[in-house]
Enzyme design. Structure first.
Site, PDB file in Angstrom:
ATOM      1  N   CYS A   4       0.863  -1.180   0.000  1.00  0.00           N
ATOM      2  CA  CYS A   4       0.000   0.000   0.000  1.00  0.00           C
ATOM      3  C   CYS A   4       0.898   1.229   0.000  1.00  0.00           C
ATOM      4  CB  CYS A   4      -0.873  -0.069   1.260  1.00  0.00           C
ATOM      5  SG  CYS A   4      -1.939   1.352   1.436  1.00  0.00           S
TER       6      CYS A   4
ATOM      7  N   CYS B 106      -3.048  15.403   2.271  1.00  0.00           N
ATOM      8  CA  CYS B 106      -4.064  15.291   1.222  1.00  0.00           C
ATOM      9  C   CYS B 106      -4.939  16.540   1.252  1.00  0.00           C
ATOM     10  CB  CYS B 106      -4.921  14.049   1.446  1.00  0.00           C
ATOM     11  SG  CYS B 106      -6.162  13.792   0.155  1.00  0.00           S
TER      12      CYS B 106
ATOM     13  N   CYS C 299      -5.092   4.765   6.630  1.00  0.00           N
ATOM     14  CA  CYS C 299      -4.378   5.835   5.982  1.00  0.00           C
ATOM     15  C   CYS C 299      -4.024   7.042   6.867  1.00  0.00           C
ATOM     16  CB  CYS C 299      -5.331   6.221   4.861  1.00  0.00           C
ATOM     17  SG  CYS C 299      -5.272   7.755   4.133  1.00  0.00           S
TER      18      CYS C 299
END
Ligand code: SAH
Ligand code: SF4
Length: 377
Positions: free
Chosen positions: A119, A126, A350
């Site tokens: 991953c 972000c 995440c």
């Protein structure tokens, strides 16, 4: 349609000495040309880097000694450092990479008998601001370069001694919105799939997007491209906009149109990821609406139990709700899997490891500098 995310994310500042690790074969050829070497040296270099995984110029016995010495003094060879590696009880390992400018991103290695899944991150932070996501709370710091994306793959393959030729799946489900950094992600994709290098088949590479329609359309125009996954995470515009601000620009209907227009290969399907959050996304009506949505194009569904992120104020769905949700979709004859969050005990979802590390470091120094950005405790 123009959106705040059509603005490019900041790029990395230039470094002085070129780093060969992560260059495309064409860029390596240009580098060799600058050093007065023939073009085929680029292929030798590429093979040494990706097939033999040599990490020092002295190891490149496929190059003449004089060239090795020149490279030693003029060109760097460096993959991102592993700043922290935390193994989980389920066999996966969560890694924090420290980049050249000190910033941190995350990657996860998940081993299976016949393959490994990695991953990867595509950005530091972000810009999409999803309210349930630890990375979303960081804001965008910068794009990763193609070399840094490829570097994560190499660092993970080396650290886990993944044999050359054993299959590896890559998923861009770490930090960042890959379609907000599509140029570098595609550059990395071309390096990762290059037959002279790692030669990873494109069907083994998946980018996951929050639903950035301009990026989906751009990706659809690429002749060779990775597979597409979309994080739906909401079945009404009201709920989805609350969780994912991108829905205020491209709502469920606009996203559906983009997915219906996405040119799929024979047998290819779009993965719909769906995070199960108690009282927000886990109700039977949500399952019914998700089923109807998923039937609009060739799809499969990946249900993700919510991994609580500090301060976000959301609760994971109960096991009973997850079961009922899943059963309803299966009864609708949809292809469904539940991602039993690998690495959950080591801050699995995440952005959570980097956020945890930041908190730890900021507690120590009140205001600590993570990758050049001030992080206040
Ligand atoms: N930005 C891209 C890829 C990175 S996020 C995207 O949003 O698709 C990868 C996946 O992790 C997404 O499906 C996202 O919905 C999910 N995710 C983020 N935070 C999570 C959490 N706390 N618990 C469970 N899944 C999470
Ligand atoms: Fe970004 Fe994906 Fe997190 Fe949303 S879920 S903030 S798009 S990383």
């Amino acid at each position: 349609m123009s959106s705040p995310w059509d603005q490019p994310a900041p790029e990395k500042a230039c470094v002085q000495r070129p780093n060969a690790a992560g260059l495309s074969r064409q860029d390596m050829a240009a580098l060799m040309q600058r050093l007065g070497e023939p073009g085929f040296r680029a292929t030798q270099l590429f093979e040494g880097l990706y097939r033999h995984r040599w990490q020092r110029w002295g190891d490149f016995t496929n190059l003449p000694k004089a060239l090795r010495e020149r490279l030693e003094s003029e060109v760097e060879l460096r993959w991102p450092d592993l700043a922290e590696s935390i193994p989980s009880s389920d066999g996966s390992t969560k890694h924090a990479f420290r980049l050249d400018d000190g910033r941190l991103v995350e990657g996860v290695h998940m081993p299976y008998d016949d393959r490994a899944t990695l991953c990867l991150s595509s950005q530091v932070g972000c810009a999409m601001g999803c309210t349930f996501c630890a990375t979303g709370t960081m804001g965008i710091l910068r794009n990763l370069t193609a070399a840094e994306i490829v570097g994560q793959v190499m660092a993970l393959l080396v650290a886990h001694e993944h044999p050359f030729g054993k299959p590896v799946n890559l998923v861009f489900m770490g930090m960042g919105e890959p379609l907000h950094n599509l140029d570098h992600v595609m550059e990395a994709f071309r390096i990762l799939t290059d037959a002279k290098g790692l030669a990873i088949p494109s069907r083994r590479i998946t980018v996951s997007t929050s639903g950035l329609v301009s990026g989906i359309e751009k990706l659809g125009r690429e002749a060779q491209r990775p597979r597409l996954a979309v994080s739906l995470n909401g079945t009404t515009d009201e709920e989805r906009s609350r969780l994912m601000p991108v829905n205020r620009v491209w709502n469920l209907e606009a996203l559906r149109r983009a997915l219906q227009g996405f040119p799929l290969e024979k047998g290819e399907r779009i993965t719909l990821e769906y995070v199960l959050i108690q009282g927000h996304t886990d109700r039977p009506d949500d399952a019914r609406r998700l089923a109807a949505y998923a039937k609009g194009f060739p799809s499969k569904i990946n249900l993700i139990p919510y991994n609580p992120s500090e301060g976000a104020g959301f609760t994971p769905a109960l096991e009973s709700a997850i079961d009922a949700f899943c059963r309803l979709l299966v009864n609708e004859r949809l292809d469904v899997s539940v991602r039993r969050s690998r690495g959950q005990d080591v801050a699995g979802a995440c952005g959570q490891l980097v956020r945890k590390r930041e908190n730890k470091e900021s507690q120590r120094s009140f205001v600590s500098r993570i990758g050049g950005a001030d992080v206040e405790s």
